[in-house]
Design a protein around this motif. Structure first.
Motif, PDB file in Angstrom:
ATOM      1  N   GLU A   1     -40.398 -36.795   0.618  1.00 40.27           N
ATOM      2  CA  GLU A   1     -39.185 -36.675  -0.196  1.00 40.27           C
ATOM      3  C   GLU A   1     -38.969 -35.254  -0.684  1.00 40.27           C
ATOM      4  O   GLU A   1     -39.878 -34.583  -1.171  1.00 40.27           O
ATOM      5  N   ALA A   2     -37.750 -34.772  -0.551  1.00 43.91           N
ATOM      6  CA  ALA A   2     -37.331 -33.500  -1.135  1.00 43.91           C
ATOM      7  C   ALA A   2     -35.820 -33.554  -1.244  1.00 43.91           C
ATOM      8  O   ALA A   2     -35.117 -33.523  -0.240  1.00 43.91           O
ATOM      9  N   ALA A   3     -35.291 -33.667  -2.460  1.00 45.33           N
ATOM     10  CA  ALA A   3     -33.854 -33.847  -2.621  1.00 45.33           C
ATOM     11  C   ALA A   3     -33.386 -33.235  -3.938  1.00 45.33           C
ATOM     12  O   ALA A   3     -34.112 -33.245  -4.940  1.00 45.33           O
ATOM     13  N   TYR A   4     -32.154 -32.715  -3.920  1.00 49.24           N
ATOM     14  CA  TYR A   4     -31.516 -32.238  -5.135  1.00 49.24           C
ATOM     15  C   TYR A   4     -30.741 -33.402  -5.739  1.00 49.24           C
ATOM     16  O   TYR A   4     -29.937 -34.051  -5.055  1.00 49.24           O
ATOM     17  N   MET A   5     -30.961 -33.684  -7.007  1.00 56.27           N
ATOM     18  CA  MET A   5     -30.426 -34.882  -7.647  1.00 56.27           C
ATOM     19  C   MET A   5     -29.218 -34.597  -8.530  1.00 56.27           C
ATOM     20  O   MET A   5     -28.682 -35.511  -9.147  1.00 56.27           O
ATOM     21  N   GLY A   6     -28.772 -33.351  -8.594  1.00 59.15           N
ATOM     22  CA  GLY A   6     -27.652 -32.998  -9.443  1.00 59.15           C
ATOM     23  C   GLY A   6     -28.093 -32.506 -10.808  1.00 59.15           C
ATOM     24  O   GLY A   6     -29.189 -32.823 -11.287  1.00 59.15           O
ATOM     25  N   ASP A   7     -27.252 -31.706 -11.446  1.00 54.76           N
ATOM     26  CA  ASP A   7     -27.493 -31.218 -12.804  1.00 54.76           C
ATOM     27  C   ASP A   7     -28.811 -30.475 -12.946  1.00 54.76           C
ATOM     28  O   ASP A   7     -29.436 -30.489 -13.998  1.00 54.76           O
ATOM     29  N   GLY A   8     -29.267 -29.828 -11.870  1.00 56.45           N
ATOM     30  CA  GLY A   8     -30.489 -29.041 -11.933  1.00 56.45           C
ATOM     31  C   GLY A   8     -31.764 -29.837 -11.749  1.00 56.45           C
ATOM     32  O   GLY A   8     -32.858 -29.287 -11.899  1.00 56.45           O
ATOM     33  N   ILE A   9     -31.668 -31.127 -11.418  1.00 55.68           N
ATOM     34  CA  ILE A   9     -32.838 -31.985 -11.266  1.00 55.68           C
ATOM     35  C   ILE A   9     -33.236 -32.074  -9.800  1.00 55.68           C
ATOM     36  O   ILE A   9     -32.404 -32.355  -8.937  1.00 55.68           O
ATOM     37  N   LEU A  10     -34.511 -31.833  -9.515  1.00 58.58           N
ATOM     38  CA  LEU A  10     -35.045 -31.893  -8.158  1.00 58.58           C
ATOM     39  C   LEU A  10     -36.084 -33.005  -8.082  1.00 58.58           C
ATOM     40  O   LEU A  10     -36.850 -33.214  -9.030  1.00 58.58           O
ATOM     41  N   HIS A  11     -36.139 -33.704  -6.963  1.00 60.37           N
ATOM     42  CA  HIS A  11     -37.156 -34.727  -6.726  1.00 60.37           C
ATOM     43  C   HIS A  11     -37.908 -34.352  -5.460  1.00 60.37           C
ATOM     44  O   HIS A  11     -37.329 -34.290  -4.385  1.00 60.37           O
ATOM     45  N   VAL A  12     -39.212 -34.047  -5.591  1.00 59.38           N
ATOM     46  CA  VAL A  12     -40.009 -33.660  -4.431  1.00 59.38           C
ATOM     47  C   VAL A  12     -41.311 -34.434  -4.423  1.00 59.38           C
ATOM     48  O   VAL A  12     -41.897 -34.723  -5.468  1.00 59.38           O
ATOM     49  N   SER A  13     -41.737 -34.789  -3.218  1.00 56.48           N
ATOM     50  CA  SER A  13     -43.050 -35.392  -3.060  1.00 56.48           C
ATOM     51  C   SER A  13     -44.122 -34.363  -3.390  1.00 56.48           C
ATOM     52  O   SER A  13     -43.923 -33.154  -3.230  1.00 56.48           O
ATOM     53  N   ALA A  14     -45.277 -34.829  -3.831  1.00 54.59           N
ATOM     54  CA  ALA A  14     -46.364 -33.908  -4.169  1.00 54.59           C
ATOM     55  C   ALA A  14     -46.744 -33.037  -2.987  1.00 54.59           C
ATOM     56  O   ALA A  14     -47.082 -31.865  -3.156  1.00 54.59           O
ATOM     57  N   ASN A  15     -46.668 -33.593  -1.768  1.00 53.16           N
ATOM     58  CA  ASN A  15     -47.035 -32.774  -0.606  1.00 53.16           C
ATOM     59  C   ASN A  15     -45.908 -31.845  -0.176  1.00 53.16           C
ATOM     60  O   ASN A  15     -46.084 -31.052   0.745  1.00 53.16           O
ATOM     61  N   LYS A  16     -44.751 -31.926  -0.826  1.00 51.66           N
ATOM     62  CA  LYS A  16     -43.641 -31.009  -0.565  1.00 51.66           C
ATOM     63  C   LYS A  16     -43.478 -29.969  -1.674  1.00 51.66           C
ATOM     64  O   LYS A  16     -42.502 -29.231  -1.700  1.00 51.66           O
ATOM     65  N   LEU A  17     -44.443 -29.930  -2.593  1.00 53.18           N
ATOM     66  CA  LEU A  17     -44.370 -28.952  -3.675  1.00 53.18           C
ATOM     67  C   LEU A  17     -44.832 -27.606  -3.129  1.00 53.18           C
ATOM     68  O   LEU A  17     -45.906 -27.105  -3.449  1.00 53.18           O
ATOM     69  N   GLN A  18     -43.980 -27.038  -2.284  1.00 52.89           N
ATOM     70  CA  GLN A  18     -44.251 -25.775  -1.623  1.00 52.89           C
ATOM     71  C   GLN A  18     -43.126 -24.805  -1.985  1.00 52.89           C
ATOM     72  O   GLN A  18     -41.988 -25.214  -2.208  1.00 52.89           O
ATOM     73  N   THR A  19     -43.464 -23.550  -2.021  1.00 50.52           N
ATOM     74  CA  THR A  19     -42.539 -22.554  -2.568  1.00 50.52           C
ATOM     75  C   THR A  19     -41.160 -22.609  -1.922  1.00 50.52           C
ATOM     76  O   THR A  19     -40.141 -22.703  -2.603  1.00 50.52           O
ATOM     77  N   LEU A  20     -41.102 -22.542  -0.586  1.00 53.03           N
ATOM     78  CA  LEU A  20     -39.799 -22.480   0.070  1.00 53.03           C
ATOM     79  C   LEU A  20     -39.013 -23.779  -0.079  1.00 53.03           C
ATOM     80  O   LEU A  20     -37.784 -23.764  -0.174  1.00 53.03           O
ATOM     81  N   ILE A  21     -39.706 -24.900  -0.081  1.00 55.39           N
ATOM     82  CA  ILE A  21     -39.003 -26.180  -0.229  1.00 55.39           C
ATOM     83  C   ILE A  21     -38.379 -26.287  -1.617  1.00 55.39           C
ATOM     84  O   ILE A  21     -37.217 -26.692  -1.764  1.00 55.39           O
TER      85      ILE A  21
ATOM     86  N   MET B   1     -37.607 -23.748  -3.563  1.00 59.58           N
ATOM     87  CA  MET B   1     -36.529 -22.756  -3.575  1.00 59.58           C
ATOM     88  C   MET B   1     -35.278 -23.319  -2.906  1.00 59.58           C
ATOM     89  O   MET B   1     -34.156 -23.114  -3.384  1.00 59.58           O
ATOM     90  N   HIS B   2     -35.477 -23.995  -1.797  1.00 61.84           N
ATOM     91  CA  HIS B   2     -34.360 -24.597  -1.058  1.00 61.84           C
ATOM     92  C   HIS B   2     -33.546 -25.511  -1.963  1.00 61.84           C
ATOM     93  O   HIS B   2     -32.317 -25.437  -2.015  1.00 61.84           O
ATOM     94  N   GLU B   3     -34.238 -26.397  -2.710  1.00 63.53           N
ATOM     95  CA  GLU B   3     -33.531 -27.346  -3.560  1.00 63.53           C
ATOM     96  C   GLU B   3     -32.905 -26.650  -4.772  1.00 63.53           C
ATOM     97  O   GLU B   3     -31.811 -27.021  -5.206  1.00 63.53           O
ATOM     98  N   ILE B   4     -33.565 -25.633  -5.305  1.00 64.05           N
ATOM     99  CA  ILE B   4     -32.964 -24.879  -6.415  1.00 64.05           C
ATOM    100  C   ILE B   4     -31.700 -24.167  -5.953  1.00 64.05           C
ATOM    101  O   ILE B   4     -30.697 -24.113  -6.675  1.00 64.05           O
ATOM    102  N   LEU B   5     -31.726 -23.637  -4.735  1.00 64.26           N
ATOM    103  CA  LEU B   5     -30.530 -22.993  -4.201  1.00 64.26           C
ATOM    104  C   LEU B   5     -29.370 -23.981  -4.086  1.00 64.26           C
ATOM    105  O   LEU B   5     -28.213 -23.633  -4.309  1.00 64.26           O
ATOM    106  N   HIS B   6     -29.681 -25.242  -3.737  1.00 66.14           N
ATOM    107  CA  HIS B   6     -28.619 -26.259  -3.758  1.00 66.14           C
ATOM    108  C   HIS B   6     -28.039 -26.369  -5.163  1.00 66.14           C
ATOM    109  O   HIS B   6     -26.821 -26.496  -5.335  1.00 66.14           O
ATOM    110  N   GLY B   7     -28.914 -26.331  -6.175  1.00 63.50           N
ATOM    111  CA  GLY B   7     -28.441 -26.416  -7.551  1.00 63.50           C
ATOM    112  C   GLY B   7     -27.581 -25.239  -7.949  1.00 63.50           C
ATOM    113  O   GLY B   7     -26.715 -25.360  -8.826  1.00 63.50           O
ATOM    114  N   LEU B   8     -27.808 -24.088  -7.313  1.00 62.25           N
ATOM    115  CA  LEU B   8     -26.987 -22.912  -7.593  1.00 62.25           C
ATOM    116  C   LEU B   8     -25.669 -22.922  -6.822  1.00 62.25           C
ATOM    117  O   LEU B   8     -24.815 -22.070  -7.045  1.00 62.25           O
ATOM    118  N   GLY B   9     -25.522 -23.860  -5.882  1.00 61.91           N
ATOM    119  CA  GLY B   9     -24.276 -23.967  -5.125  1.00 61.91           C
ATOM    120  C   GLY B   9     -24.397 -23.685  -3.651  1.00 61.91           C
ATOM    121  O   GLY B   9     -23.429 -23.858  -2.903  1.00 61.91           O
TER     122      GLY B   9
END
Length: 408
Positions: free
Chosen positions: A303-323, A325-333
Motif C-alpha cells: 500500500e502507498a496512497a495519498y488520502m487527501g488533506d496531506g494524509i498519506l497511507h503507506v505500508s511499513a515496507n513502503k516507508l522508503q524515501t522516494l515513495i 516523497m512521491h505521495e507528498i508531491l501528490h499532496g502539493l499538487g
C-alpha cells in the motif's frame, strides 16, 4: 498550410506549449475541418496532462454538451469539474438513477457526489447519499456475489460519515480526497511544514486471533527523524531549498478490519480516505501538515496512497524515501506523467523530461520532476537522476555519470 500540417507539427514538437500552440492554430484556421475534432481532443489531453485542468474543462465543454440522457454519465467531464472545484456542477450533473444493470455506474456516480459534498463540508448530505444508494443496491451484496465487497465498503462508508457528523456536526470543515484538487500547493514555497507519523496496528477484540504484522513496528523516534532527514535531502535538491519538512512526533493508532482495507483485499479507497478523517487526532491535523500513516498489517504489504488533506497511507515496507516523497508531491499538487494516449496518436515527447513520478514495473526509476510539475510548484529545473534498482536515496546528488540533462 493544411490541417494535417499543423497536426504534424504538434506531434513532432517536444515542448507541450509548442504542441498546444499549433493545435490552437489548426482550430482557429480550420474550425470545420475533419481534423478539428481530433485536434480538439488532443488539445484537451495536453492541457489536462499539464495540470491545466481549468483550461481543459473549458475546451472539453466546448465540444461535449451536457448529457440529456440521465442513464449516461460523462465521467471525464465530472472528473475535470471535481478537480477544478466545480462541486455544485458535479452534484447537478451526476445522478444516481437506480435499477437493474446500473450498480457499477451508480457506484462511480455516488463516489463523485460524496467527494463533492465532503469538499463543501456537507457531512450529513454525504451520509444521506450513501444511505439512498444502499437502499437501492444493498440486496445485491449477498455473500459470494459479484458486488459483495462494493456493498460492504459502502456500508462502512456510511458508518464513517456518521462518525464525521458526531465529530463536527452535520456541516464541518471541507475535506478533500486525492481526486479533488486541494490547496496544499501553497506549501511548495514554505519550509518546515509539519510532518507527523502514526503507526497503524490492528485492534483485536475478544476471541480474535493474532494478526500477522510486518517488521519495524518497534522503531522509535530516532528512526522516523532519520526518515525526515532523508526526505529533506531530497526535497532540498528538488526545490532548491524552497520546501522542507519538520518532524513533529510519532503516535500509534489501532484500526479495525474494514476501516483501512487496501483495494486488493476488497476495500474502497474512498472509504479508507473518509475513515482516516474520522479519527479525531487526524481530523484536527487534516490540511495543517503532512500525516504519514505507517501500516504494519501484513494485508497492506504493497500500500502507498495519498488520502487527501496531506494524509498519506503507506505500508511499513513502503516507508522508503522516494515513495514517501512521491505521495507528498501528490499532496502539493503534482500528478503522474500520462502521455500514453497521445503517444499512441503519434505524438513525441522529450524522453529526458522524466522525474520522480516515473515508474517502471512498479518501481520508481527517476528522481526529478517533469516540467509540468515544476511549473505548478514554482520549483526550478533540476537534473534528472537515474536510479539503479533502488527506491531509496543512497546519495544526493548522484554521481555525475548517472545524471541526465534536465528537461528542456
Amino acid at each position: 498550410m493544411t490541417p494535417n500540417y499543423y497536426l504534424s507539427l504538434a506531434q513532432q514538437q517536444m515542448g507541450v506549449p509548442e504542441k498546444t500552440g499549433f493545435l490552437k492554430q489548426l482550430l482557429s484556421n480550420f474550425p470545420t475541418s475533419d481534423e478539428a475534432r481530433q485536434a480538439h481532443d488532443h488539445l484537451v489531453a495536453l492541457l489536462a496532462g499539464s495540470n491545466r485542468f481549468e483550461e481543459a474543462l473549458q475546451e472539453y465543454q466546448a465540444t461535449h454538451p451536457a448529457m440529456s440522457n440521465t442513464t449516461i454519465a460523462d465521467f471525464k467531464l465530472l472528473d475535470y469539474q471535481l478537480k477544478t472545484g466545480h462541486f455544485n456542477d458535479v452534484l447537478r450533473e451526476a445522478k444516481v438513477i437506480g435499477g437493474p444493470g446500473y450498480l457499477s455506474r451508480d457506484l462511480k456516480v455516488l463516489e463523485l457526489r460524496v467527494q463533492a459534498l465532503l469538499a463543501q463540508g456537507q457531512f450529513r448530505f454525504a451520509r444521506q447519499e450513501v444511505e439512498g444508494w444502499l437502499s437501492l443496491y444493498q440486496s445485491e451484496g449477498v455473500p459470494g456475489s459479484l458486488y459483495e465487497n462494493d456493498i460492504q465498503s459502502m456500508a462502512f462508508l456510511k458508518r464513517h460519515l456518521r462518525a464525521l457528523e458526531r465529530l463536527d456536526g452535520s456541516t464541518g470543515k471541507p475535506l478533500f480526497t486525492a481526486s479533488v484538487a486541494d490547496s496544499l500547493n501553497q506549501w511548495s514555497h514554505q519550509r518546515d511544514i509539519p510532518i507527523y507519523f502514526f503507526k497503524l496496528i490492528p485492534a483485536r477484540s475478544g476471541g480474535e486471533g493474532p494478526v500477522l504484522l510486518q517488521s519495524g513496528r518497534y522503531d522509535v523516534d530516532s528512526y522516523f527523524k532519520k526518515q525526515v532527514e532523508e526526505l529533506n535531502r531530497g526535497f532540498d535538491y528538488l526545490s532548491s531549498g524552497r520546501f522542507s519538512l519538520s518532524y513533529q512526533g510519532l503516535q500509534t493508532l489501532y484500526v479495525r478490519a474494514g476501516d483501512v482495507d487496501p483495494e486488493n483485499s476488497g476495500g474502497s479507497l474512498l472509504t479508507s480516505r473518509v475513515y482516516v478523517h474520522t479519527i479525531p487526532q487526524l481530523y484536527r491535523l487534516a490540511g495543517k501538515g503532512f500525516v504519514v500513516l505507517v501500516d504494519y498489517r501484513q494485508s497492506a504489504a504493497d500500500e502507498a496512497a495519498y488520502m487527501g488533506d496531506g494524509i498519506l497511507h503507506v505500508s511499513a515496507n513502503k516507508l522508503q524515501t522516494l515513495i514517501v516523497m512521491h505521495e507528498i508531491l501528490h499532496g502539493l499538487g503534482a500528478t503522474h506523467q500520462d502521455w500514453n494516449y497521445l503517444e499512441r496518436q503519434g505524438y513525441k515527447f522529450d524522453p529526458e523530461d522524466r522525474g520522480l513520478m516515473t515508474f517502471e514495473n512498479g518501481e520508481l526509476k527517476y528522481f526529478g520532476l517533469e516540467a509540468k510539475n515544476r511549473a505548478l510548484l514554482g520549483w526550478p529545473p533540476v537534473a534528472v537522476v537515474r536510479l539503479s534498482g533502488n527506491t531509496d536515496l543512497a546519495a544526493t546528488p548522484a554521481p555525475a555519470e548517472t545524471v541526465i540533462a534536465s528537461a528542456r
